[in-house]
Design an enzyme around this catalytic site. Structure first.
Site, PDB file in Angstrom:
ATOM      1  N   ASN A 194     -16.317  28.176 -22.690  1.00 43.56           N
ATOM      2  CA  ASN A 194     -17.058  27.099 -22.028  1.00 43.56           C
ATOM      3  C   ASN A 194     -16.905  27.144 -20.514  1.00 43.56           C
ATOM      4  O   ASN A 194     -15.790  27.356 -20.000  1.00 43.56           O
ATOM      5  CB  ASN A 194     -16.564  25.746 -22.540  1.00 43.56           C
ATOM      6  CG  ASN A 194     -16.778  25.578 -24.025  1.00 43.56           C
ATOM      7  OD1 ASN A 194     -17.776  26.058 -24.572  1.00 43.56           O
ATOM      8  ND2 ASN A 194     -15.842  24.904 -24.689  1.00 43.56           N
TER       9      ASN A 194
ATOM     10  N   HIS B 154     -39.100  23.066 -11.880  1.00 40.38           N
ATOM     11  CA  HIS B 154     -39.126  22.281 -13.122  1.00 40.38           C
ATOM     12  C   HIS B 154     -38.399  23.009 -14.258  1.00 40.38           C
ATOM     13  O   HIS B 154     -38.692  22.781 -15.434  1.00 40.38           O
ATOM     14  CB  HIS B 154     -40.565  21.965 -13.541  1.00 40.38           C
ATOM     15  CG  HIS B 154     -41.397  21.376 -12.454  1.00 40.38           C
ATOM     16  ND1 HIS B 154     -41.332  20.049 -12.102  1.00 40.38           N
ATOM     17  CD2 HIS B 154     -42.299  21.952 -11.599  1.00 40.38           C
ATOM     18  CE1 HIS B 154     -42.168  19.812 -11.100  1.00 40.38           C
ATOM     19  NE2 HIS B 154     -42.754  20.948 -10.775  1.00 40.38           N
TER      20      HIS B 154
ATOM     21  N   GLN C   1      -7.466  -2.481   4.034  1.00 39.22           N
ATOM     22  CA  GLN C   1      -6.461  -1.679   3.341  1.00 39.22           C
ATOM     23  C   GLN C   1      -7.101  -0.858   2.227  1.00 39.22           C
ATOM     24  O   GLN C   1      -6.574   0.190   1.824  1.00 39.22           O
ATOM     25  CB  GLN C   1      -5.379  -2.590   2.762  1.00 39.22           C
ATOM     26  CG  GLN C   1      -4.280  -1.856   2.011  1.00 39.22           C
ATOM     27  CD  GLN C   1      -3.140  -2.777   1.632  1.00 39.22           C
ATOM     28  OE1 GLN C   1      -2.387  -3.251   2.483  1.00 39.22           O
ATOM     29  NE2 GLN C   1      -3.014  -3.066   0.343  1.00 39.22           N
TER      30      GLN C   1
ATOM     31  N   LYS D  19      -8.300   3.458   2.194  1.00 43.96           N
ATOM     32  CA  LYS D  19      -7.541   4.701   2.054  1.00 43.96           C
ATOM     33  C   LYS D  19      -7.685   5.356   0.692  1.00 43.96           C
ATOM     34  O   LYS D  19      -7.871   6.578   0.601  1.00 43.96           O
ATOM     35  CB  LYS D  19      -6.061   4.424   2.358  1.00 43.96           C
ATOM     36  CG  LYS D  19      -5.833   3.974   3.798  1.00 43.96           C
ATOM     37  CD  LYS D  19      -4.457   3.456   4.023  1.00 43.96           C
ATOM     38  CE  LYS D  19      -4.368   2.738   5.352  1.00 43.96           C
ATOM     39  NZ  LYS D  19      -5.225   1.508   5.381  1.00 43.96           N
TER      40      LYS D  19
ATOM     41  N   LYS E 197     -15.996  30.015 -28.798  1.00 44.25           N
ATOM     42  CA  LYS E 197     -16.559  29.382 -27.611  1.00 44.25           C
ATOM     43  C   LYS E 197     -15.833  29.814 -26.327  1.00 44.25           C
ATOM     44  O   LYS E 197     -14.620  29.974 -26.298  1.00 44.25           O
ATOM     45  CB  LYS E 197     -16.464  27.855 -27.721  1.00 44.25           C
ATOM     46  CG  LYS E 197     -17.320  27.255 -28.801  1.00 44.25           C
ATOM     47  CD  LYS E 197     -18.807  27.393 -28.493  1.00 44.25           C
ATOM     48  CE  LYS E 197     -19.233  26.612 -27.278  1.00 44.25           C
ATOM     49  NZ  LYS E 197     -19.056  25.146 -27.446  1.00 44.25           N
TER      50      LYS E 197
ATOM     51  N   TYR F  88      -9.571  -7.229  12.456  1.00 46.06           N
ATOM     52  CA  TYR F  88      -8.898  -6.693  11.274  1.00 46.06           C
ATOM     53  C   TYR F  88      -8.891  -7.734  10.163  1.00 46.06           C
ATOM     54  O   TYR F  88      -8.635  -8.919  10.383  1.00 46.06           O
ATOM     55  CB  TYR F  88      -7.455  -6.265  11.581  1.00 46.06           C
ATOM     56  CG  TYR F  88      -6.784  -5.646  10.367  1.00 46.06           C
ATOM     57  CD1 TYR F  88      -7.019  -4.318  10.031  1.00 46.06           C
ATOM     58  CD2 TYR F  88      -5.985  -6.412   9.522  1.00 46.06           C
ATOM     59  CE1 TYR F  88      -6.456  -3.749   8.890  1.00 46.06           C
ATOM     60  CE2 TYR F  88      -5.409  -5.854   8.382  1.00 46.06           C
ATOM     61  CZ  TYR F  88      -5.657  -4.522   8.076  1.00 46.06           C
ATOM     62  OH  TYR F  88      -5.111  -3.974   6.946  1.00 46.06           O
TER      63      TYR F  88
ATOM     64  N   SER G 202       0.830  -1.213   0.000  1.00 43.11           N
ATOM     65  CA  SER G 202       0.000   0.000   0.000  1.00 43.11           C
ATOM     66  C   SER G 202       0.861   1.260   0.000  1.00 43.11           C
ATOM     67  O   SER G 202       0.337   2.367   0.099  1.00 43.11           O
ATOM     68  CB  SER G 202      -0.910   0.016   1.233  1.00 43.11           C
ATOM     69  OG  SER G 202      -0.154   0.011   2.429  1.00 43.11           O
TER      70      SER G 202
ATOM     71  N   GLU H 260     -18.983  22.676 -15.125  1.00 46.00           N
ATOM     72  CA  GLU H 260     -19.390  21.353 -15.577  1.00 46.00           C
ATOM     73  C   GLU H 260     -18.691  20.260 -14.771  1.00 46.00           C
ATOM     74  O   GLU H 260     -19.272  19.210 -14.474  1.00 46.00           O
ATOM     75  CB  GLU H 260     -19.086  21.207 -17.067  1.00 46.00           C
ATOM     76  CG  GLU H 260     -19.968  22.098 -17.937  1.00 46.00           C
ATOM     77  CD  GLU H 260     -19.532  22.113 -19.393  1.00 46.00           C
ATOM     78  OE1 GLU H 260     -18.579  21.370 -19.743  1.00 46.00           O
ATOM     79  OE2 GLU H 260     -20.135  22.863 -20.179  1.00 46.00           O
TER      80      GLU H 260
ATOM     81  N   SER I 231     -12.606  26.135 -27.123  1.00 46.16           N
ATOM     82  CA  SER I 231     -12.889  24.972 -27.951  1.00 46.16           C
ATOM     83  C   SER I 231     -11.704  24.699 -28.861  1.00 46.16           C
ATOM     84  O   SER I 231     -11.019  25.621 -29.298  1.00 46.16           O
ATOM     85  CB  SER I 231     -14.144  25.220 -28.798  1.00 46.16           C
ATOM     86  OG  SER I 231     -14.258  24.265 -29.836  1.00 46.16           O
TER      87      SER I 231
ATOM     88  N   ASN J 176      -2.136  -2.889  13.426  1.00 50.87           N
ATOM     89  CA  ASN J 176      -3.593  -2.718  13.355  1.00 50.87           C
ATOM     90  C   ASN J 176      -4.044  -1.431  14.030  1.00 50.87           C
ATOM     91  O   ASN J 176      -4.829  -0.654  13.464  1.00 50.87           O
ATOM     92  CB  ASN J 176      -4.300  -3.915  13.991  1.00 50.87           C
ATOM     93  CG  ASN J 176      -4.138  -5.180  13.176  1.00 50.87           C
ATOM     94  OD1 ASN J 176      -3.545  -5.160  12.104  1.00 50.87           O
ATOM     95  ND2 ASN J 176      -4.659  -6.284  13.689  1.00 50.87           N
TER      96      ASN J 176
END
Length: 445
Positions: free
Chosen positions: A280, A151, A317, A320, A278, A312, A18, A285, A272, A105
């Site tokens: 954007n 709506h 593991q 994380k 454009k 444990y 890990s 978004e 763009s 642990n």
């Protein structure tokens, strides 16, 4: 000597390690180890010379980790073993005494609890900054009218300040959820050992005090198997991401040519690859697009924990990466929301023109009839008929309503009356918005 006669298969070794993601826990692991060493010496479990050697060695380890010179090895399974291995290389035998009266642990869950507490505190501070931005922008546009929607249809007019304050209260509830995370992670797990406690007379409360915990866990089995506070943090992050996604969607709508209510700073916009005209709202978004990513991490951790027997298991593991990515994602989203709002330009004329549509005063006309003694359902029917007549004839609502309802209807159709009539507590009338602002300022200081 080792319990095993064969080395780990490379595929299992890659699966088992890990270190690639838990390196970021090193500040908490070093701090925890310092507190543990001090406690061991205070309890007479190790000598003061060993303690001093350990603390000096941890200082050296911290310097290496901080400046990027720490010599990681391929066989370092995780950050905890890497730190202990390097400490022993630096100080010799005293380094091997650091792990007395603790297990990986309880060490791992303590680091994770410290990370969770740090993340929640940073989230609260960052959300407080966003709340101040919302207040500043609200105050700067106090009496700017725009349509409120249901709506995605124009419903009733509100002030822009009132609309933005809705996000303030959403974020305020988020702050409360992160505060609850601090409460849920307030007890120190260290001292639980592998699962049953340890064979030494340790002082867990001494360690808790040094590390900023308010108490210690009551049950060693629960301590090493608990990931509730991680779920709590992911829940707080998920709800916060949902709120930011709603803000992002409104920014996308408001900045469109069809709405024209708002222009984003170039610093928060993209172009763009083919259309040079454009501009954007990509940051907005992405507030939408990143929210499901955070929710997925919450669901995934539920999947990891569900049906796990105590205590444990290596499955844990997998906690994380979900937690780390969700924290990082929401942090950048909150920063983007604050940056976009604080630098945006709002267009009063466009919002006011949309808010001046007489159709959105229909409920005010119905309320006028109610004040004159007509039951609301009957009044609703009268105004619905007038709306239909206006739509079918291509006239304004006022053109068909005033001849039938009289001068009182004409007064109601004055645009400011639609807003200023909403005097109920929490409404959009300016007197109520000012009350909100005062209440909100008192919360953030």
């Amino acid at each position: 000597m080792s319990r095993f006669s064969l080395p780990q298969d490379p595929a299992f070794q890659a699966m088992n390690t890990s270190l690639g993601f838990d390196q970021r826990l090193w500040p908490f692991d070093v701090a925890q180890s310092r507190a543990h060493a001090r406690m061991l010496a205070a309890q007479g479990i190790i000598g003061e010379e060993d303690r001093d050697a350990i603390l000096s060695g941890l200082d050296a380890v911290e310097r290496e980790l901080r400046d990027g010179t720490f010599p990681f090895r391929e066989d370092d399974e995780d950050i905890h073993m890497a730190v202990e291995r390097r400490l022993t290389e630096i100080v010799g035998a005293p380094g091997g005494k650091l792990h007395t009266a603790r297990s990986r642990n309880d060490q791992v869950i303590t680091d994770l609890a410290m990370f969770t507490r740090d993340a929640a505190q940073r989230a609260i501070a960052q959300l407080n900054d966003l709340r101040r931005v919302l207040l500043d922008v609200s105050e700067a546009h106090l009496d700017w009218p725009l349509p409120g929607y249901t709506h995605l249809q124009r419903a009733q007019p509100v002030y822009l300040s009132h609309h933005l304050l809705a996000y303030f209260w959403m974020i305020t509830r988020d702050v409360g959820r992160f505060q609850a995370v601090l409460d849920a992670s307030a007890e120190l797990p260290l001292g639980a050992g592998a699962l049953a406690g340890v064979n030494f007379d340790t002082d867990r409360r001494m360690v808790a005090a040094e590390l900023g915990f308010t108490g210690v866990t009551a049950n060693s089995v629960d301590a090493v198997s608990n990931r509730d506070f991680a779920l709590d943090l992911l829940h707080a992050l998920s709800v916060c991401a949902t709120h930011l996604s709603r803000l992002g969607q409104e920014v996308v709508l408001w900045t469109s040519s069809e709405f024209g209510f708002m222009t984003l700073s170039d610093a928060w916009s993209s172009g763009s690859s083919i259309m040079p005209q454009k501009k954007n709202p990509d940051a907005a978004e992405l507030l939408r697009g990143k929210a499901p990513r955070v929710w997925a991490h919450q669901a995934a951790l539920h999947g990891v924990i569900h049906a796990l027997p105590l205590t444990y298991n290596k499955d844990l593991q997998e906690d994380k990466e979900h937690l780390f990515d969700a924290v990082d994602t929401v942090e950048v989203c909150v920063a983007a929301a604050a940056g976009m709002l604080s630098t945006a330009t709002f267009h009063r004329d466009a919002m006011a023109a949309a808010a001046s549509d007489e159709m959105i005063a229909a409920v005010d006309l119905a309320d006028l009839l109610v004040k004159q003694g007509t039951p609301f359902r009957e009044a609703h029917g009268v105004i619905a008929r007038l709306v239909r007549e206006a739509v079918e004839s291509g006239q304004t609502l006022g053109a068909v309503a005033v001849p039938e309802l009289g001068d009182d209807a004409a007064a109601v159709l004055e645009q400011s009356s639609w807003l200023e009539s909403k005097v109920s507590e929490g409404g959009t009338a300016l007197v109520r918005v000012r009350e909100q602002l005062a209440q909100a300022r008192a919360l953030v200081g």
